[in-house]
Design an enzyme around this catalytic site. Structure first.
Site, mmCIF file in Angstrom:
data_model
loop_
_atom_site.group_PDB
_atom_site.id
_atom_site.type_symbol
_atom_site.label_atom_id
_atom_site.label_comp_id
_atom_site.label_asym_id
_atom_site.label_seq_id
_atom_site.Cartn_x
_atom_site.Cartn_y
_atom_site.Cartn_z
ATOM 1 C CG ASP A 127 -1.951 -1.068 1.209
ATOM 2 O OD1 ASP A 127 -2.379 -1.450 0.102
ATOM 3 O OD2 ASP A 127 -2.342 -1.536 2.292
ATOM 4 C CG ASP A 129 6.283 7.137 -4.057
ATOM 5 O OD1 ASP A 129 5.736 6.393 -4.892
ATOM 6 O OD2 ASP A 129 5.669 8.014 -3.439
ATOM 7 C CG ASP A 166 9.540 8.944 -19.626
ATOM 8 O OD1 ASP A 166 9.476 9.718 -18.639
ATOM 9 O OD2 ASP A 166 10.216 7.904 -19.628
#
Length: 194
Positions: free
Chosen positions: A41, A70, A156
């Site tokens: 999570d 992250d 991108d």
């Protein structure tokens, strides 16, 4: 001798990018899926908390050192969104195409297209490591409405680098690794690990 290291992700693009940079310093990177580790999570509002949670989760379930990142794109006109919610910006299931469509739609009425990619990496020696190694990187650019290039992943095709006159998806993997937020964070992490 190389040491096995779990990447707290199943993202093939990240596995390739990370593996190329970490191999010379003695790590063999394995996706968490190779060990049947489910995704952790990501309940937190900060990149560092989410990365730490993912690294501890992967290490706890494998008994091996783990690396998590992250990262996301932060758009100034959108108050930093999508930010930590970049992968799920358009909801579940995760979809790069839907995320990009939502980003372009949300940004349509704004003159300021400036944005940056941000990455936090967390390395833990074991699940309860009291001194995780943390590194970060930031890559400035702009969001363009028209997709360009076929490389990379995520945002991108829409992330324009003015100094290069290209979108990130138009860069070779080597060019991207040399410049990107993730490449910057990985090089900083490698220095700390040495």
């Amino acid at each position: 001798m190389t040491q096995r290291l779990i990447l707290a992700s199943n993202n093939a693009g990240k596995l390739k990018e990370f593996g190329e940079i970490l191999a010379p310093v003695g790590f063999t990177l394995h996706a968490q899926g190779e060990f049947d580790v489910p995704e952790a999570d990501e309940p937190f509002a900060t990149f560092v908390e989410n990365a730490l949670e993912k690294a501890r989760h992967a290490s706890r379930l494998t008994g091996l050192p783990a690396l998590a990142d992250d990262s996301g794109v932060c758009v100034n006109a959108l108050g930093g969104a999508p930010g930590v919610w970049s992968a799920r910006f358009a909801g579940e299931p995760k979809s790069d195409a839907r995320n990009n469509e939502k980003l372009i739609a949300d940004l349509a009425g704004h003159a300021d297209k400036s944005a940056y990619y941000y990455c936090v990496l967390v390395f833990v020696r074991h699940a309860d490591d009291p001194q995780p190694v943390i590194a970060d990187g930031r890559w400035n650019g702009e969001i363009v409405a028209e997709a360009r290039g076929t490389g990379g992943f995520g945002y991108d095709p829409h992330f324009w680098i003015p100094s290069l006159g290209k979108c990130t998806a138009e860069l070779s993997p080597a060019e991207k690794n040399a410049l990107s937020h993730r490449g910057q964070a990985l090089r900083a992490l490698v220095e700390k690990l040495k």
